[in-house]
Write a protein that holds these residues in place. Structure first.
Motif, PDB file in Angstrom:
ATOM      1  N   ARG A  47      -0.632  12.951  35.973  1.00  0.00           N
ATOM      2  CA  ARG A  47      -1.163  13.474  37.244  1.00  0.00           C
ATOM      3  C   ARG A  47      -2.681  13.331  37.315  1.00  0.00           C
ATOM      4  NH1 ARG A  47       1.851  16.502  40.525  1.00  0.00           N
ATOM      5  NH2 ARG A  47       0.121  17.855  41.073  1.00  0.00           N
ATOM      6  N   PHE A  52      -4.200  13.847  40.948  1.00  0.00           N
ATOM      7  CA  PHE A  52      -3.760  15.153  41.447  1.00  0.00           C
ATOM      8  C   PHE A  52      -4.401  16.302  40.674  1.00  0.00           C
ATOM      9  CE2 PHE A  52       0.003  12.598  42.797  1.00  0.00           C
ATOM     10  CZ  PHE A  52      -0.223  12.739  44.156  1.00  0.00           C
ATOM     11  N   VAL A  72      -6.937  10.881  45.276  1.00  0.00           N
ATOM     12  CA  VAL A  72      -5.657  10.186  45.086  1.00  0.00           C
ATOM     13  C   VAL A  72      -5.465   9.053  46.089  1.00  0.00           C
ATOM     14  CG1 VAL A  72      -3.160  10.492  45.075  1.00  0.00           C
ATOM     15  CG2 VAL A  72      -4.630  12.362  44.331  1.00  0.00           C
ATOM     16  N   GLU A  73      -5.706   9.374  47.391  1.00  0.00           N
ATOM     17  CA  GLU A  73      -5.355   8.410  48.444  1.00  0.00           C
ATOM     18  C   GLU A  73      -6.219   7.157  48.412  1.00  0.00           C
ATOM     19  OE1 GLU A  73      -6.007  11.604  48.800  1.00  0.00           O
ATOM     20  OE2 GLU A  73      -7.462  12.031  50.366  1.00  0.00           O
ATOM     21  N   ILE A  77      -2.828   3.575  43.775  1.00  0.00           N
ATOM     22  CA  ILE A  77      -1.803   3.700  42.754  1.00  0.00           C
ATOM     23  C   ILE A  77      -0.438   3.720  43.434  1.00  0.00           C
ATOM     24  CG2 ILE A  77      -3.174   4.981  41.083  1.00  0.00           C
ATOM     25  CD1 ILE A  77      -1.650   7.499  42.382  1.00  0.00           C
ATOM     26  N   MET A  79       3.319   5.672  42.836  1.00  0.00           N
ATOM     27  CA  MET A  79       3.885   6.716  41.987  1.00  0.00           C
ATOM     28  C   MET A  79       5.332   6.984  42.393  1.00  0.00           C
ATOM     29  SD  MET A  79       2.043  10.144  40.749  1.00  0.00           S
ATOM     30  CE  MET A  79       2.853  11.382  39.742  1.00  0.00           C
ATOM     31  N   PHE A  81       8.267   9.855  41.886  1.00  0.00           N
ATOM     32  CA  PHE A  81       8.371  11.252  41.477  1.00  0.00           C
ATOM     33  C   PHE A  81       9.760  11.555  40.936  1.00  0.00           C
ATOM     34  CE2 PHE A  81       4.875  10.961  44.299  1.00  0.00           C
ATOM     35  CZ  PHE A  81       3.968  11.911  43.877  1.00  0.00           C
ATOM     36  N   GLN A  82       9.829  12.674  40.215  1.00  0.00           N
ATOM     37  CA  GLN A  82      11.074  13.071  39.571  1.00  0.00           C
ATOM     38  C   GLN A  82      12.242  13.187  40.559  1.00  0.00           C
ATOM     39  OE1 GLN A  82      10.272  16.371  37.062  1.00  0.00           O
ATOM     40  NE2 GLN A  82      12.141  16.163  35.923  1.00  0.00           N
ATOM     41  N   ALA A  85      11.109  12.136  46.172  1.00  0.00           N
ATOM     42  CA  ALA A  85      10.207  12.501  47.268  1.00  0.00           C
ATOM     43  C   ALA A  85      10.249  11.497  48.414  1.00  0.00           C
ATOM     44  CB  ALA A  85       8.775  12.665  46.749  1.00  0.00           C
ATOM     45  N   GLY A  99       3.177   3.236  53.226  1.00  0.00           N
ATOM     46  CA  GLY A  99       1.893   2.874  52.617  1.00  0.00           C
ATOM     47  C   GLY A  99       1.257   1.679  53.302  1.00  0.00           C
ATOM     48  N   ARG A 146       8.965   1.655  47.585  1.00  0.00           N
ATOM     49  CA  ARG A 146       7.868   2.261  48.331  1.00  0.00           C
ATOM     50  C   ARG A 146       6.584   2.283  47.499  1.00  0.00           C
ATOM     51  NH1 ARG A 146       8.349   8.505  50.134  1.00  0.00           N
ATOM     52  NH2 ARG A 146       8.020   8.756  47.907  1.00  0.00           N
ATOM     53  N   ALA A 147       6.762   2.506  46.180  1.00  0.00           N
ATOM     54  CA  ALA A 147       5.584   2.612  45.319  1.00  0.00           C
ATOM     55  C   ALA A 147       4.944   1.252  45.030  1.00  0.00           C
ATOM     56  CB  ALA A 147       5.957   3.301  44.002  1.00  0.00           C
TER      57      ALA A 147
ATOM     58  N   GLN B 180       5.977  17.745  46.670  1.00  0.00           N
ATOM     59  CA  GLN B 180       6.015  16.371  46.157  1.00  0.00           C
ATOM     60  C   GLN B 180       5.991  15.346  47.297  1.00  0.00           C
ATOM     61  OE1 GLN B 180       8.858  15.247  43.223  1.00  0.00           O
ATOM     62  NE2 GLN B 180       7.902  16.470  41.641  1.00  0.00           N
ATOM     63  N   LEU B 181       6.531  15.719  48.464  1.00  0.00           N
ATOM     64  CA  LEU B 181       6.483  14.807  49.619  1.00  0.00           C
ATOM     65  C   LEU B 181       5.037  14.560  50.024  1.00  0.00           C
ATOM     66  CD1 LEU B 181       9.285  16.086  52.026  1.00  0.00           C
ATOM     67  CD2 LEU B 181       9.346  14.159  50.463  1.00  0.00           C
ATOM     68  N   ARG B 186       0.107  11.107  49.718  1.00  0.00           N
ATOM     69  CA  ARG B 186      -1.264  10.864  49.255  1.00  0.00           C
ATOM     70  C   ARG B 186      -1.309   9.667  48.316  1.00  0.00           C
ATOM     71  NH1 ARG B 186      -4.508  15.590  46.730  1.00  0.00           N
ATOM     72  NH2 ARG B 186      -6.201  14.143  47.136  1.00  0.00           N
ATOM     73  N   SER B 187      -0.317   9.580  47.407  1.00  0.00           N
ATOM     74  CA  SER B 187      -0.318   8.473  46.452  1.00  0.00           C
ATOM     75  C   SER B 187      -0.176   7.143  47.177  1.00  0.00           C
ATOM     76  CB  SER B 187       0.792   8.648  45.416  1.00  0.00           C
ATOM     77  OG  SER B 187       2.044   8.299  45.957  1.00  0.00           O
ATOM     78  N   LEU B 188       0.413   7.165  48.378  1.00  0.00           N
ATOM     79  CA  LEU B 188       0.573   5.928  49.158  1.00  0.00           C
ATOM     80  C   LEU B 188      -0.657   5.640  50.009  1.00  0.00           C
ATOM     81  CD1 LEU B 188       4.276   6.464  50.157  1.00  0.00           C
ATOM     82  CD2 LEU B 188       3.411   4.642  48.708  1.00  0.00           C
ATOM     83  N   GLY B 189      -1.659   6.511  49.916  1.00  0.00           N
ATOM     84  CA  GLY B 189      -2.920   6.230  50.602  1.00  0.00           C
ATOM     85  C   GLY B 189      -3.131   6.998  51.891  1.00  0.00           C
ATOM     86  N   ALA B 190      -2.236   7.952  52.201  1.00  0.00           N
ATOM     87  CA  ALA B 190      -2.359   8.657  53.475  1.00  0.00           C
ATOM     88  C   ALA B 190      -3.444   9.730  53.413  1.00  0.00           C
ATOM     89  CB  ALA B 190      -1.023   9.301  53.837  1.00  0.00           C
TER      90      ALA B 190
END
Lengths: 351, 280
Positions: A47, A52, A72-73, A77, A79, A81-82, A85, A99, A146-147, B180-181, B186-190
């Protein structure tokens, strides 16, 4: 694609130490597993690389640049998730394209890239499904598509297979490895499952109580654990207490054994993997070199291809894996001798 | 079979109660709405649809109805604009003790009697009241505000009464959104705005819709706030209906107006139902 390095990372949550001066270099294009028991700090480390969490000390570099103050944004990267998401208010195409749209790519270009990503995870034609119409394995693939569709510099996976049943998990392990190889993306994978770490990764880092206790290739770590913790956590190990006696070790359960290295402490623990031990009935012993320990068979577990013997040696039960070569089973209560090579007898200080 | 009996015994009391307290009085009112006069004493009454026709024949009533719907829409919008950000912060940013304390403050208005609350507003808003006095003390020479007995005064009172409903319904649906959503986005750049409008608002829509109806429906029928805070400007369909029952003693007209209002509300609900169904 980029290499990632973390330098001297520390993080405390209140009075608990989540990470303690962790440094590591994740090379470009390789597959890394961060392995450790729960609470070892592996998820915190992941994280932090994602952004994060921010470290109390130390810094993170992605592609040679410090990213400590990049949110993060903006880190570029990917990611997984478990619980995957997936956005429940969007279909598969909108999820995978999210994205891209954020980056200003829409219309036919977006559709083309989404289709490519879905093809890579073998879900072509699922564009208009809603997330709740997909099985666990399919959701996992959508999350992966998606990632990676934005071609991020690093792919972070947070125990992505733990919610799948065993058969599906084994299938996804192979798929994930294939996709990672095809895309060639630096991948960091957090898991508590040693088998997953061994089969999938180029490099494993083992964490315990916030510290990186050992890292290396799967074979290297398995064959040369540097501590009792690593020997027990990665694979199985029989641990025999003893006292240093010159170049040898006098075991508590009786007998003297030679070890790989000279015991450097008076009180030691010898570690021997169950598959490195051979077992012979006392009356049929025809081997005398190497280390030898006497015992009595408690029980055996027959798996078809192999047998597991639980052998009582003094007050200790020693586990022995034997390949089913002869089809012969040593019955319980038989007196047996266990043989193992000095090279396979690792010695650690007894804490 | 046993389970069926158990289910019946669980739901029967509630439905029986609802039938007695809602359906019976409502059918009585429906009956009244088609009478020519209140059937008390020796008055001669007959069946008529005149009460309903009155509404469509006199522009006065439909204008008032429109005015009430406009009031409802405005109060609901203000509650949404104030309540949604508050619910968002409570659900996603504030934790522990502070959150409990802030929740208590939201629920506090429920603990006081509505009439007391509205009367205390008159103390604040009236000429040379608490508000005017304080503002003139802070900024001398501001002069009178003349807020009492105006449309803004009614808005103020109604928003005060109904804001907690919007905060609570929005809070429940925002709180249910998996963090997590938001992290995945955020991880996708939003950025924050993208996350707000493409994830949080769509996912919280059931709460927004529920809160809006919980506010809109009582507001269009409200009569206490318009009467006490609006004075001469406080004539709405709710106050007219109340007048029919308490002052003019024309129950049939009051009942007919009530049913017309109910019909219009049901029409709006049906208009929204495709949206609500899509959310499931």
């Amino acid at each position: 694609m980029a290499n990632v390095s973390v330098l001297n990372l520390s993080k405390n949550f209140g009075t608990t130490t989540a990470l303690d001066r962790v440094s590591f270099q994740f090379e470009d294009g390789k597959f890394f597993a961060l392995l450790g028991p729960s609470g070892s700090g592996k998820t915190t480390l992941l994280r932090m690389i994602a952004g994060f969490e921010s470290p109390d000390q130390g810094s993170i570099h992605i592609g040679g640049k410090v990213v400590d103050h990049i949110p993060v944004e903006k880190r570029d990267i990917g990611m997984v998730f478990q619980n995957y998401a997936l956005f429940p208010n969007m279909n598969v195409q909108a999820n995978v394209g999210f994205g891209l749209r954020v980056r200003g790519i829409s219309g036919s270009e977006m559709k083309r890239l989404v289709a490519e990503a879905l093809e890579l995870v073998r879900l072509s034609g699922f564009d208009n499904r809603q997330p709740d119409q997909l099985s666990g394995g399919q959701r996992q693939r959508v999350a992966l598509a998606r990632a990676i569709v934005t071609k991020p510099r690093v792919l972070l996976l947070d125990e992505p297979l733990s919610a799948l049943d065993r058969t599906l998990r084994l299938e996804m392990e192979i798929e994930l490895k294939r996709i990672q190889r095809d895309v060639g993306i630096t991948t960091i994978f957090v898991t508590h499952d040693q088998e997953e770490a061994l089969t999938m990764s180029d490099q494993i880092g083992i964490l315990n109580e916030g510290q990186l206790v050992q890292h290396g290739s799967p074979v290297d770590i398995y064959e040369n654990p540097q501590s009792v913790f690593v020997a027990r956590f990665l694979g199985e190990a029989n641990l025999l207490r003893g006292q240093a006696d010159g170049k040898n070790v006098k075991l508590e359960i009786g007998g003297t054994v030679k070890t790989l290295s000279k015991p450097a402490y008076p009180q030691v623990i010898c570690s021997i993997r169950p598959e490195k031990i051979s077992i012979q009935k006392e009356q049929e012993v025809h081997r005398s070199n190497g280390n030898r320990v006497a015992g009595r068979v408690n029980e055996h577990i027959f798996n078809g291809t192999s047998l597991t013997y639980l052998v009582q040696c003094g007050n200790l039960v020693v586990k022995v894996f034997v390949q089913n070569l002869s089809g012969e089973v040593i019955p319980p209560n038989s007196s047996v001798h266990l043989f193992f090579r000095p090279e396979d007898t690792l010695v650690f200080p007894d804490a | 079979m046993n389970q069926r009996a158990a289910i019946l015994s669980l739901i029967t009391p509630a439905y029986l109660w609802l039938a007695l307290t809602i359906l019976l009085p409502l059918s009585a009112m429906l009956y009244y709405s088609f009478l020519s006069d209140v059937p008390i004493g020796n008055r001669e009454v007959s069946w008529t649809t005149e009460n309903y026709r009155t509404f469509f024949e006199k522009a006065f009533y439909s204008e008032l109805m429109l005015r009430s719907f406009k009031l409802g829409a405005e109060v609901t919008s203000i509650c949404l604009l104030l309540g949604f950000p508050c619910a968002l912060a409570l659900a996603k940013s504030i934790r522990g003790r502070t959150k409990e304390a802030l929740f208590l403050l939201i629920i506090l208005p429920f603990w006081s009697n509505a009439l007391v609350r509205i009367f205390s507003w008159t103390m604040v808003l009236r000429g040379n009241g608490i508000l005017e006095y304080s503002i003139n003390w802070l900024l001398p020479g501001t002069g009178p505000l003349d807020l009492m007995f105006t449309y803004p005064a009614i808005l103020l009172g109604l928003v005060h009464s109904y804001l907690p409903y919007m905060i609570l319904t929005c809070y429940i649906s925002i709180d249910a959104i998996d963090n997590q959503l938001l992290e995945a986005a955020r991880s996708l750049g939003a950025g924050k705005l993208t996350i707000l409008f493409r994830l949080i608002v769509p996912l919280a829509l059931p709460g927004i819709v529920a809160g809006s109806f919980l506010i809109f429906i009582p507001v269009i029928g409200s009569f206490m706030e318009p009467r006490l805070l609006g004075g001469r400007n406080g004539t709405f369909i709710g106050t007219i209906i109340e007048d029919q029952f308490t002052a003019v003693f024309n129950w049939p007209l009051g009942a007919a107006l009530s049913f017309i209002m109910m019909g219009l509300v049901l029409l709006i609900l049906f208009g929204f139902s495709p949206l609500v169904r899509r959310l499931k």
